[in-house]
Scaffold this active site. Structure first.
Site, PDB file in Angstrom:
ATOM      1  N   GLU A  74     -11.153 -10.685  -4.649  1.00  0.00           N
ATOM      2  CA  GLU A  74      -9.653 -10.698  -4.666  1.00  0.00           C
ATOM      3  C   GLU A  74      -9.027 -11.925  -3.715  1.00  0.00           C
ATOM      4  O   GLU A  74      -7.831 -11.850  -3.513  1.00  0.00           O
ATOM      5  CB  GLU A  74      -9.115  -9.375  -3.961  1.00  0.00           C
ATOM      6  CG  GLU A  74      -9.925  -9.345  -2.434  1.00  0.00           C
ATOM      7  CD  GLU A  74      -9.682  -7.675  -2.084  1.00  0.00           C
ATOM      8  OE1 GLU A  74      -8.766  -7.201  -2.352  1.00  0.00           O
ATOM      9  OE2 GLU A  74     -10.636  -7.349  -1.196  1.00  0.00           O
ATOM     10  N   HIS A  85       0.978  -1.121  -0.084  1.00  0.00           N
ATOM     11  CA  HIS A  85      -0.214   0.093  -0.039  1.00  0.00           C
ATOM     12  C   HIS A  85       0.744   1.326  -0.098  1.00  0.00           C
ATOM     13  O   HIS A  85       0.640   2.321  -0.463  1.00  0.00           O
ATOM     14  CB  HIS A  85      -1.183  -0.148   1.287  1.00  0.00           C
ATOM     15  CG  HIS A  85      -2.179  -0.919   0.663  1.00  0.00           C
ATOM     16  ND1 HIS A  85      -2.122  -2.293   1.239  1.00  0.00           N
ATOM     17  CD2 HIS A  85      -3.342  -0.750   0.135  1.00  0.00           C
ATOM     18  CE1 HIS A  85      -3.273  -2.657   0.804  1.00  0.00           C
ATOM     19  NE2 HIS A  85      -3.870  -1.947   0.140  1.00  0.00           N
ATOM     20  N   ASP A 111      -4.283  -8.088  -4.340  1.00  0.00           N
ATOM     21  CA  ASP A 111      -4.570  -9.187  -3.281  1.00  0.00           C
ATOM     22  C   ASP A 111      -4.660 -10.795  -4.093  1.00  0.00           C
ATOM     23  O   ASP A 111      -4.122 -11.650  -3.803  1.00  0.00           O
ATOM     24  CB  ASP A 111      -5.813  -8.992  -2.452  1.00  0.00           C
ATOM     25  CG  ASP A 111      -5.368  -8.029  -1.204  1.00  0.00           C
ATOM     26  OD1 ASP A 111      -4.500  -8.408  -0.583  1.00  0.00           O
ATOM     27  OD2 ASP A 111      -5.837  -7.037  -0.956  1.00  0.00           O
ATOM     28  N   CYS A 133      -9.947  -2.948 -10.198  1.00  0.00           N
ATOM     29  CA  CYS A 133      -9.453  -1.765  -9.562  1.00  0.00           C
ATOM     30  C   CYS A 133      -7.866  -2.074  -8.948  1.00  0.00           C
ATOM     31  O   CYS A 133      -7.395  -1.417  -8.114  1.00  0.00           O
ATOM     32  CB  CYS A 133     -10.169  -1.396  -8.708  1.00  0.00           C
ATOM     33  SG  CYS A 133     -10.642  -2.683  -7.020  1.00  0.00           S
TER      34      CYS A 133
HETATM   35  C1  PEP Z   1      -6.703  -5.169  -4.435  1.00  0.00           C
HETATM   36  O1  PEP Z   1      -6.435  -6.018  -3.740  1.00  0.00           O
HETATM   37  O2  PEP Z   1      -6.356  -5.111  -5.821  1.00  0.00           O
HETATM   38  C2  PEP Z   1      -7.233  -3.764  -4.175  1.00  0.00           C
HETATM   39  C3  PEP Z   1      -7.555  -2.938  -5.149  1.00  0.00           C
HETATM   40  O3  PEP Z   1      -7.361  -3.584  -2.763  1.00  0.00           O
HETATM   41  P1  PEP Z   1      -6.093  -3.142  -1.811  1.00  0.00           P
HETATM   42  O4  PEP Z   1      -4.794  -3.064  -2.866  1.00  0.00           O
HETATM   43  O5  PEP Z   1      -6.618  -1.852  -1.111  1.00  0.00           O
HETATM   44  O6  PEP Z   1      -6.027  -4.400  -0.891  1.00  0.00           O
HETATM   45 MG    MG Z   2      -7.351  -5.592  -1.703  1.00  0.00          MG
END
Ligand code: PEP
Ligand code: MG
Length: 850
Positions: free
Chosen positions: A706, A464, A730, A777
């Site tokens: 995910e 992140h 994920d 996403c």
């Molecule tokens: C993902 O897991 O691809 C996602 C968009 O969520 P995050 O990166 O916040 O876990």
């Molecule tokens: Mg995620």
């Protein structure tokens, strides 16, 4: 959380004590009473069955502390413990602390997430403040002869003598084992070094045990007073006699302070790391290491709150150390990682905590000044010993001291002012930040006009922190070798966030080449901006919705500036970070409303709290887990914590009228989870109905796909929801079984791998069959190389980092739908991520990585 049971002869008394304790912790701690008997004539008494039921009502794996009043209360409590299973017995402790003060102190400690030993220690020490005020000495007296003695109160003390045999004596690791073994028992245990004729000290205090300076051949006297004295003494004896489990390896020198000194650093031509955020940066180095913190001393009236502040900071420090400990165990081995065990014990040291407690309660000193003063005394005390091991421990103590102070001073700025606290992450002049690691919230605090580039030794491209760096437009490289931490602040660094290369004091030819690349990137970027407000349409007229990923209000404006047609992922957990309590329902409602207003009638997909994994939020009482990504995260945590989850659902619903808001649940792995989440949503909806509060009754509900199980049962999940959004960050880590933050396995966490691409394909198929729309996403969408795959696999929508939107739209404009489908079909047949990339570069020609 540790539960507390109050056993008393009088029901009224027990209820009063419970009320008092519950008030101190706003009812957050499981507290039960077992008091009085069912005899109207003579209601005073205790009943073992009642105690048993009370234990059961507050029992958890964290344990239960039982406090009791007089005589038969102890017997009933002991009998109740007999009814428990062996496993439960280990976790249920009778505590001899005074009932009223003990219950209050135990509740406060439990509320801050302390371990059962710490809760017991707090309860036991609860008379200290009163005793000091009355001028009574509470230090334990020492028993000097081996065997057994009985004190004035009729308690028997047992004593044994043992000889330390291991080569290095009671150094950090054995001392930690000794202290944690002693702390497991209820008896009070004292230990002295007979050879050095020292005073007796508490065996559950790491700092006091260290001052025994017990070396090979020294004899210790260990005395225990209490119901489990025999067991305690035999456990300690066994530990000492087994040489603390150490193998005697004469050729295993400990690192000397000298060997830990920075070695002079001579860079090769360039240093290779993992590319994490695109772009070129050239600037002076700004090395981020924890600076000593400037502490102000001031008077406090509300000593309880002050003490609570300290407790919270200690708890968070423990969580941080715990996660360092698990990392260290895998990366550098158990023996070296044991130093963190000592750090943890240091934070649980009852003697140290009592001393700080006194300063706060008696002298009304603020928490940080009290903490610092007590530690300074301790360090001075250590310095009086001419013992190299104790001298080395000073560095550890200062490390732990600074960790707690950093948290305390951080909290303070939040409580007192709303502006951002001065921090040592943003340099005063533009520079390249070099750090071991940055948390997502630290990265979010960076000022892109001051931090031109980021280089870290930890992390991976889809952690992140890296995602945030990209959102801020700061070029970044992660997973660099440790040596970069030894660079001097005079050095000039150049970094290329696309290739993951870093140069130190680069030659002019390198600088020229990087300048040319930077200019080209900027030109392409500006070109992209020219068409940014047009929809993403292929040459043959196929359209895909292009939304943005955001973390708060400020990103929304940026998202619109870069051409977002809506928000496909609002990562709401960022609203919960860098604070000491969750945002209130009203605060959240305002934020959701203001993002929705900025978007006008564009869609806004709000993802509910996705805490856990690499996004810890200390006050949410998350567990310290060995595999946090496989643990209590996302929807799992929220379903178990409706007091956190429901206010968020209410806030979203209340902000929804007249906006295109949709709700999305993260980390869904089973049909039951989505059903439970929807049931909770329905509960909130009916509460709002009853209260006459309007909300969008037709609001779409979706899930992140995910987790591999969600892909495999996508047909079942599709029957429950209105849309899917595939989270490839994920999904890649779970499909490839590789932690997304781990630099050594970063190459595996690759959404271009055919295994991940096939998962996307299956999900799209299931959504199509069920007639629901499907988006994506994850960070894959931000890589222009992936554009034909996303289009060709049939996604209806993609949501990406705002800054990547122009390039994505440009790429779509160059493709045809058929071409993209052919490329995607062929990518699915490859056998590695590398081959998929090669195929894309060949067939499509946009290279995102060197
Ligand atoms: C993902 O897991 O691809 C996602 C968009 O969520 P995050 O990166 O916040 O876990
Ligand atoms: Mg995620």
């Amino acid at each position: 959380m540790v539960g507390i049971v109050i056993v008393s002869h009088s029901k009224q008394l027990a209820e009063g004590v419970r009320e008092l304790a519950a008030q101190m912790v706003q009812g957050k701690v499981p507290l039960a009473i077992a008091a009085g008997i069912d005899d109207p004539e003579n209601p005073l008494g205790t009943d073992a069955m009642q105690v048993y039921e009370a234990i059961a009502s507050v029992y958890s794996d964290e344990g239960v502390v039982i406090l009791m009043d007089l005589g038969s209360a102890l017997m009933s409590a002991e009998m109740a413990v007999e009814f428990l299973t062996m496993e439960q017995k280990q976790k249920v402790h009778l505590c001899e602390a005074p009932l009223v003060e003990g219950a209050v102190a135990a509740a406060v400690a439990a509320a801050s997430g302390s371990s059962i030993q710490q809760v017991m220690a707090e309860a036991r020490g609860s008379l200290t403040a009163k005793a000091i005020q009355l001028g009574v000495n509470t230090s334990p007296s020492f028993v000097s002869s081996q065997g057994q003695t009985t004190n004035d109160t009729g308690q028997t003390t047992k004593e044994i003598h043992v000889t330390i045999r291991n080569r290095l004596g009671l150094h950090a690791r054995p001392a930690s084992k000794f202290v944690s073994t002693a702390a497991r028992f209820q008896s009070q245990i004292l230990v002295s070094n007979l050879t050095r004729r020292t005073e007796a000290v508490r065996a559950d205090s790491i700092n006091q045990v260290a001052t025994l300076v017990a070396r090979q051949g020294h004899q210790l006297a260990i005395a225990a007073t209490g119901t489990d004295a025999d067991e305690a003494l035999s456990a300690l004896q066994e530990l000492v006699e087994s040489n603390f489990g150490e193998q005697e390896t004469p050729h295993s020198p400990l690192p000397t302070p000298h060997s830990l000194l920075p070695t002079p650093y001579s860079p090769p031509h360039f240093i290779q790391g993992i590319p994490a955020s695109s772009g070129i940066a050239i600037a002076q180095v700004f090395l981020h290491t924890a600076n000593p913190i400037d502490v102000q001393q001031y008077h406090v009236d509300d000593v309880e709150t002050e003490w609570q502040r300290l407790r919270v900071a200690i708890q968070i420090s423990k969580e941080e150390i715990q996660s360092l400990l698990s990392q260290a165990c895998t990366q550098i081995g158990d023996a070296e990682a044991a130093i963190f065990d000592a750090h943890l014990l240091f934070l649980e040291d009852p003697v140290l905590l009592e001393a700080v407690h006194q300063r706060i309660f008696r002298q009304h000193q603020n928490a940080e000044a009290s903490w610092q003063a007590v530690i300074e005394e301790l360090v001075n005390n250590y310095r009086t010993f001419e013992d190299p091991y104790l001298q080395e421990r000073v560095a550890d103590i200062v490390d732990v001291e600074q960790r707690v102070l950093r948290l305390l001073t951080g909290f303070q700025s939040h409580i007192r002012t709303s502006d951002s606290s001065p921090d040592n992450l943003n340099p005063s002049e533009p520079a390249i930040l070099i750090a071991a690691d940055l948390s997502p919230s630290e990265t979010a605090r960076l000022d892109p006009t001051k931090v031109l580039g980021i280089c870290t030794t930890n992390g991976s491209a889809i952690s992140h922190s890296a995602i945030i760096a990209r959102r801020l437009g700061i070029p970044a490289i992660v997973g660099l070798p440790e040596e970069v931490m030894h660079l001097s602040n005079d050095a000039i660094a150049a970094l290329d966030g696309d290739s993951g290369r870093m140069w130190v004091n680069p030659e002019s030819d390198v600088l020229n080449a990087l300048e040319v690349k930077r200019n080209t990137q900027q030109a392409v970027h500006h070109e992209g901006l020219a068409t940014v407000f047009s929809p993403a349409v292929t040459r043959d007229g196929r359209q895909i919705d292009v939304f943005a990923n955001i973390t708060g209000i400020t990103d929304t404006e940026e998202a619109l500036r870069f051409g977002a047609e809506g928000v496909g992922l609002f990562r709401t957990e960022f609203l919960y970070m860098e604070r000491i309590a969750p945002p209130s329902e009203e605060e959240q409602e305002l934020i959701y409303l203001s993002v929705a207003q900025q978007l006008g009638n564009r869609p806004l997909i709000i993802r509910t709290l996705d805490v856990g994994g690499d996004k810890p939020i200390s006050y949410l009482n998350l567990l310290s887990e060995n595999n946090s990504f496989l643990g209590w995260r996302g929807i799992r945590y929220c379903l178990d914590n409706p007091e956190i989850f429901k206010p968020q659902l209410r806030a979203i619903l209340k902000a929804s009228p007249e906006h295109q808001m949709k709700i999305m649940f993260p980390m869904v792995a089973t049909v039951e989870e989505i059903q439970a989440a929807k049931a909770m949503l329905a509960e909130v909806q009916s509460e709002l109905h009853q209260a006459g509060i309007p909300f969008d009754e037709k609001m779409e509900v979706g899930i992140m796909v995910e987790v591999p199980s969600a892909v495999m049962i996508a047909d079942k999940l599709a029957a429950e929801v209105d849309f899917f959004s595939i989270g490839t960050n994920d999904l890649s880590q779970y499909v490839m079984a590789a932690d997304r933050t781990h630099p050594l396995v970063a190459n595996l966490v690759d959404a271009f791998h055919p295994a991940v691409l096939r998962m996307i394909q299956q999900t799209v198929q299931a959504a199509r069959t069920a007639g629901i729309w499907v988006g994506l996403c994850g960070e894959l969408a931000s890589d222009p190389l992936a554009t034909p795959l996303l289009l060709g696999l049939g996604l209806n929508e993609v949501s990406l980092n705002p800054r990547s939107i122009p390039a994505f739209k440009q790429a779509i404009a160059q493709l045809t739908g058929d071409q993209a489908e052919a490329i995607a079909a062929s990518a699915l047949q490859q056998d590695s991520a590398e081959k998929v990339r090669a195929l894309l570069s060949r067939e499509w020609g946009v290279g995102s990585r060197e």
